[in-house]
Design a protein around this motif. Structure first.
Motif, short mmCIF file in Angstrom:
data_model
loop_
_atom_site.label_atom_id
_atom_site.label_comp_id
_atom_site.label_asym_id
_atom_site.label_seq_id
_atom_site.Cartn_x
_atom_site.Cartn_y
_atom_site.Cartn_z
N SER A 82 0.83 -1.22 0.00
CA SER A 82 0.00 0.00 0.00
C SER A 82 0.86 1.26 0.00
N GLU A 83 2.09 1.14 0.47
CA GLU A 83 2.99 2.30 0.50
C GLU A 83 3.68 2.53 -0.84
N ARG A 84 3.80 1.48 -1.66
CA ARG A 84 4.52 1.59 -2.93
C ARG A 84 3.58 2.01 -4.06
N THR A 85 3.11 3.22 -4.00
CA THR A 85 2.27 3.74 -5.08
C THR A 85 2.99 4.91 -5.72
N ARG A 86 2.72 5.12 -6.99
CA ARG A 86 3.36 6.25 -7.67
C ARG A 86 2.83 7.58 -7.17
N SER A 87 1.53 7.62 -6.96
CA SER A 87 0.90 8.86 -6.53
C SER A 87 0.79 8.90 -5.01
N LYS A 88 1.50 9.82 -4.41
CA LYS A 88 1.44 9.97 -2.95
C LYS A 88 0.15 10.66 -2.52
#
Length: 132
Positions: A48-54
């Motif tokens: 869940s932390e490894r997304t392109r959009s923060k």
């Protein structure tokens, strides 16, 4: 001894106490550790932390879980075959406490004392004590 239950992603629904709202997160690398006194189901929320959009909901929701901005009422996972060893372990050690561990990429893990409720489609880990 630690037992790997599932390496792939699974949706986890987290319900919070204030305002009774729910966040939907992705967890992976589920493990089970058990003895006569304690059963620990551990899940990794780094997916869940490894997304392109923060600014995405998933990223913001996992940051809320990390910061513990609200009291967690329960974690809910759909009943799946890969959870069979957890249910067997609960039957094997009926007097053991049940803990749910949340792991993250860079933040410390947290452990929650839980009580398990099951129905035909979900396992619900009702949080008895806040994370430590």
């Amino acid at each position: 001894m630690k037992q790997s239950l599932r390496k792939g992603n699974e949706n986890v629904h987290i319900t919070y106490g204030n305002n009774d709202y729910t966040n939907n997160l992705i967890a992976c690398n589920f493990t089970l550790e058990a003895d006569e006194s304690r059963i620990v189901l551990s899940m990794d929320f780094s997916a869940s932390e490894r997304t392109r959009s923060k600014a995405s909901n998933t990223y913001l929701d996992v940051q809320e879980l990390i910061a513990e901005k609200a009291q967690i009422k329960f974690f809910q996972i759909s009943t799946e075959k890969w959870l069979g060893p957890l249910l067997a372990t609960l039957d094997k050690f009926p007097n053991a406490s049940l803990d749910l561990e949340t792991r993250f990429m860079k933040s410390p893990s947290r452990t929650y004392r839980c009580e398990l409720r099951t129905d035909a489609s979900n396992l619900t880990f009702e949080v008895l004590k806040e994370g430590r």
